[in-house]
Design a protein around this motif. Structure first.
Motif, PDB file in Angstrom:
ATOM      1  N   ARG A 172      50.984   7.814  34.220  1.00  0.00           N
ATOM      2  CA  ARG A 172      51.231   8.450  32.916  1.00  0.00           C
ATOM      3  C   ARG A 172      50.443   9.734  32.768  1.00  0.00           C
ATOM      4  O   ARG A 172      50.896  10.670  32.119  1.00  0.00           O
ATOM      5  CB  ARG A 172      50.867   7.475  31.796  1.00  0.00           C
ATOM      6  N   LEU A 175      52.073  12.588  34.606  1.00  0.00           N
ATOM      7  CA  LEU A 175      53.336  12.848  33.902  1.00  0.00           C
ATOM      8  C   LEU A 175      53.094  13.717  32.670  1.00  0.00           C
ATOM      9  O   LEU A 175      53.871  14.620  32.362  1.00  0.00           O
ATOM     10  CB  LEU A 175      53.990  11.530  33.468  1.00  0.00           C
ATOM     11  N   MET A 176      51.987  13.436  31.989  1.00  0.00           N
ATOM     12  CA  MET A 176      51.613  14.265  30.835  1.00  0.00           C
ATOM     13  C   MET A 176      51.336  15.690  31.306  1.00  0.00           C
ATOM     14  O   MET A 176      51.697  16.652  30.629  1.00  0.00           O
ATOM     15  CB  MET A 176      50.362  13.664  30.178  1.00  0.00           C
ATOM     16  N   THR A 179      54.983  17.174  31.908  1.00  0.00           N
ATOM     17  CA  THR A 179      55.795  17.391  30.698  1.00  0.00           C
ATOM     18  C   THR A 179      55.078  18.331  29.719  1.00  0.00           C
ATOM     19  O   THR A 179      55.718  19.204  29.121  1.00  0.00           O
ATOM     20  CB  THR A 179      56.103  16.060  29.982  1.00  0.00           C
ATOM     21  N   GLU A 183      56.571  21.848  28.529  1.00  0.00           N
ATOM     22  CA  GLU A 183      56.828  22.031  27.105  1.00  0.00           C
ATOM     23  C   GLU A 183      56.241  23.356  26.606  1.00  0.00           C
ATOM     24  O   GLU A 183      56.818  24.027  25.750  1.00  0.00           O
ATOM     25  CB  GLU A 183      56.231  20.849  26.328  1.00  0.00           C
ATOM     26  N   LEU A 184      55.083  23.722  27.175  1.00  0.00           N
ATOM     27  CA  LEU A 184      54.460  24.996  26.791  1.00  0.00           C
ATOM     28  C   LEU A 184      55.397  26.161  27.091  1.00  0.00           C
ATOM     29  O   LEU A 184      55.577  27.059  26.272  1.00  0.00           O
ATOM     30  CB  LEU A 184      53.159  25.209  27.567  1.00  0.00           C
ATOM     31  N   MET A 187      58.072  26.117  24.613  1.00  0.00           N
ATOM     32  CA  MET A 187      57.613  26.535  23.287  1.00  0.00           C
ATOM     33  C   MET A 187      57.399  28.044  23.218  1.00  0.00           C
ATOM     34  O   MET A 187      57.452  28.645  22.155  1.00  0.00           O
ATOM     35  CB  MET A 187      56.270  25.849  22.964  1.00  0.00           C
TER      36      MET A 187
ATOM     37  N   LEU B  21      47.063  21.157  26.722  1.00  0.00           N
ATOM     38  CA  LEU B  21      46.874  20.791  25.313  1.00  0.00           C
ATOM     39  C   LEU B  21      46.229  21.938  24.542  1.00  0.00           C
ATOM     40  O   LEU B  21      46.618  22.246  23.408  1.00  0.00           O
ATOM     41  CB  LEU B  21      46.000  19.532  25.216  1.00  0.00           C
ATOM     42  N   GLY B  24      48.810  24.584  24.025  1.00  0.00           N
ATOM     43  CA  GLY B  24      49.819  24.092  23.082  1.00  0.00           C
ATOM     44  C   GLY B  24      49.321  24.070  21.651  1.00  0.00           C
ATOM     45  O   GLY B  24      50.014  24.486  20.727  1.00  0.00           O
ATOM     46  N   LYS B 106      49.789   8.698  26.539  1.00  0.00           N
ATOM     47  CA  LYS B 106      50.361   9.737  27.398  1.00  0.00           C
ATOM     48  C   LYS B 106      51.538   9.143  28.152  1.00  0.00           C
ATOM     49  O   LYS B 106      51.470   7.982  28.511  1.00  0.00           O
ATOM     50  CB  LYS B 106      49.326  10.206  28.419  1.00  0.00           C
ATOM     51  N   PRO B 107      52.549   9.869  28.493  1.00  0.00           N
ATOM     52  CA  PRO B 107      52.738  11.260  28.071  1.00  0.00           C
ATOM     53  C   PRO B 107      53.330  11.336  26.668  1.00  0.00           C
ATOM     54  O   PRO B 107      54.176  10.528  26.325  1.00  0.00           O
ATOM     55  CB  PRO B 107      53.737  11.795  29.106  1.00  0.00           C
ATOM     56  N   ILE B 108      52.858  12.306  25.884  1.00  0.00           N
ATOM     57  CA  ILE B 108      53.407  12.502  24.536  1.00  0.00           C
ATOM     58  C   ILE B 108      53.795  13.974  24.416  1.00  0.00           C
ATOM     59  O   ILE B 108      53.079  14.842  24.926  1.00  0.00           O
ATOM     60  CB  ILE B 108      52.348  12.115  23.470  1.00  0.00           C
ATOM     61  N   PRO B 109      54.939  14.280  23.802  1.00  0.00           N
ATOM     62  CA  PRO B 109      55.293  15.688  23.611  1.00  0.00           C
ATOM     63  C   PRO B 109      54.227  16.376  22.759  1.00  0.00           C
ATOM     64  O   PRO B 109      53.721  15.772  21.801  1.00  0.00           O
ATOM     65  CB  PRO B 109      56.627  15.624  22.876  1.00  0.00           C
ATOM     66  N   ILE B 110      53.889  17.603  23.115  1.00  0.00           N
ATOM     67  CA  ILE B 110      52.849  18.322  22.371  1.00  0.00           C
ATOM     68  C   ILE B 110      53.259  18.479  20.904  1.00  0.00           C
ATOM     69  O   ILE B 110      52.438  18.342  20.002  1.00  0.00           O
ATOM     70  CB  ILE B 110      52.568  19.700  23.039  1.00  0.00           C
ATOM     71  N   ALA B 111      54.551  18.709  20.682  1.00  0.00           N
ATOM     72  CA  ALA B 111      55.045  18.879  19.305  1.00  0.00           C
ATOM     73  C   ALA B 111      54.740  17.632  18.465  1.00  0.00           C
ATOM     74  O   ALA B 111      54.346  17.720  17.301  1.00  0.00           O
ATOM     75  CB  ALA B 111      56.543  19.151  19.324  1.00  0.00           C
TER      76      ALA B 111
END
Lengths: 395, 126
Positions: A172, A175-176, A179, A183-184, A187, B21, B24, B106-111
């Motif tokens: 996990r 994976l974070m 992802t 996502e950055l 965004m 993080l 973000g 985790k994992p979690i979307p930053i949003a």
């Protein structure tokens, strides 16, 4: 119990005959002896109980009408005792009322023969009940064995579930890393980030991806090594080159602490699977870096002696308590360490290292004291011994 | 207090995650400081005065659970909200780490993380 089963099969079956009439006792005992049974005749209920306590017979032929203690009482007593309750009791009596027969079965008898009897019938019934008893004993023993297997499988299943939990948990985090970084980029619609910043994000996502690949490889390699299905591609390699490749594969991780590595002159060579051993070194150095606070050092050294080539990775981290020194290398030990407080847990990396080193005929271990850092080491045997072993392994 | 002034301290030994993080949250208007080492968190807090600490749990040397209880036992820091962001998955471990305000996995979307942070900060403000 198994012993009893074997006795029933191999020795003469032991039959206790209980009757207060001496003539009956003599007649029945004589006939059974003639047919090859071991017979113990007793003339009273009390003596029957004593005889059973002294030595358990395989079967009891029991008269009902006896003074002092009748057959029903004898049978009830035997059935109430854990040690004798399984012995089959056949009642043999002149009482031929249905009620007597019902009573006989109710107290725990398995059969009922009325006097006067035909000996052939007695023997047929004796034989049948001895067979039934033998089957029962065999079933009991098989049941016990199945129970043991089942318990063991259950335990293994639990361990496997915990291991799966651990592996998933470990995945996990990278994976974070993937992802989150992707996502950055998504965004960044307003394009606030410059080219260098975007490149750094891509690099971080990629390095998380590589960490994930490493975990998957360790998992697959551990099961292949365990099954002895990992072919070793042995070549003569310069150990300092292996160390350099290992450090390169760790990327930016090695910048967190200072890494000392003194090269050997002239070069020290080892006969091993270069790719696998490089990964072993990367695992050991990677762990050392992770468990060493910033400003600490990780020192890599090599040496050769009569036993072979030893590589040592010494860190200035928090050290590992004695009780973890062995289990951190074990697949399921990792799960245990994780449960306790997870500080000494490194996933399957060390299990991979141990299996790889052992596949080369070598040994691996750790010397560590809490507060004084840890030194992980492994020794690969001298080329000749290693070559012989590797050759044997490929046959 | 506007969000511009809201300060978040991130503690995570995985730099690839910590950096992502930080970027973000900054993109979302927070002022962020990132630490990859969990040993000096108290000192950093006393200097940085974060409005919220985002804490990984599984870290070498000192784990997030210990860091959080140190914060809870510190006179000046005990009211600083703590969000655990962890890859721990089982209940057992969640029960062991109750000193945070919430536990995210985790994992979690930053949003989504941003929404949770805003909710915790809002609750504290009210």
């Amino acid at each position: 119990m198994e012993q009893v089963a074997a006795d029933v099969q191999q020795k003469k079956p032991d039959i206790l005959v209980v009757d207060d009439t001496p003539a009956n006792l003599q007649l029945l005992s004589g006939m059974l002896k003639e047919r090859g049974y071991r017979v113990r005749p007793v003339p009273s209920g009390k003596l029957a109980i004593q005889a059973v306590q002294k030595e358990k017979p395989d079967l009891i032929l029991l008269d009902i009408s006896m003074p002092e203690m009748n057959g029903y009482e004898v049978c009830e007593r035997l059935k109430a005792d854990e040690a004798s309750k399984e012995i089959p009791v056949i009642f043999i009596s002149a009482l031929d009322e249905t009620l007597d027969k019902i009573m006989a079965f109710a107290t725990g008898g398995v059969d009922y023969i009325t006097k006067p009897f035909q000996f052939e019938e007695v023997e047929a019934r004796v034989r049948t009940h001895l067979n039934l008893r033998r089957l029962q004993i065999n079933l009991e023993s098989q049941n016990r064995q199945l129970q043991e297997y089942n318990d063991r499988l259950k335990k293994l299943e639990d361990l496997r579930d915990n291991l799966t939990d651990m592996v998933v948990h470990d995945m996990r985090s990278p994976l974070m890393g993937i992802t989150g970084n992707l996502e950055l980029l998504e965004m960044d619609a307003g394009k606030k980030l410059n080219g260098d910043e975007r490149l750094a994000i891509v690099k971080d996502a990629r390095s998380s991806g590589l960490a994930l690949v490493g975990m998957v490889n360790s998992l697959l390699d551990v099961s292949r090594l365990e099954q002895g299905q990992m072919p070793l591609n042995a070549t003569e390699s310069d150990i300092d080159v292996l160390i350099k490749n290992a450090l390169d594969s760790l990327g930016s991780l090695t910048k967190q602490v200072s890494i000392l590595h003194r090269k050997q002159v002239p070069p020290l060579t080892v006969n091993c699977d270069a790719e696998l051993v490089t990964r072993v070194i990367a695992n050991l150095v990677g762990n050392a870096v992770k468990f060493t606070p910033k400003a600490g050092t990780v020192a890599i050294s090599t040496a050769e002696d009569g036993n072979g080539t030893t590589l040592r990775v010494a860190d200035t981290g928090s050290g590992i308590p004695r009780e973890y020194h062995e289990i951190i290398f074990e697949k399921f030990g990792q799960v245990e360490a994780r449960k306790q407080r997870k500080m000494y847990s490194t996933g399957l990396g060390l299990t991979f290292c141990k299996l790889t080193v052992e596949a080369h005929g070598g040994t691996i271990g750790v010397e560590s004291e809490v507060g004084k850092g840890s030194t992980f080491w492994f020794t690969l045997p001298r080329p000749t011994a290693a070559a012989a072993l590797l050759k044997k392994g490929t046959q | 207090m506007t969000e511009r002034n809201m300060k978040i301290l991130i503690v995570d030994d995985e730099e690839t995650i910590g950096r992502a993080l930080k970027t973000g949250l900054e993109m979302n208007g927070f002022t962020v400081r990132y630490e990859s080492c969990s040993t000096g968190v108290i000192a950093v807090c006393l200097e940085f005065h974060p409005d919220l600490v985002l804490l990984d749990i599984g870290m070498p040397v000192k784990d997030g659970g210990l860091v959080a209880s140190e914060l809870r036992n510190h006179q000046a820091l005990r009211n600083t909200p703590v969000i655990f962001l962890s890859s721990l998955v089982n209940k057992e471990e969640a029960q062991q780490n109750t000193s945070g305000d919430i536990l995210l996995s985790k994992p979690i979307p930053i949003a989504e993380l941003v929404l949770k942070i805003r909710a915790v900060l809002h609750n504290k403000a009210v």
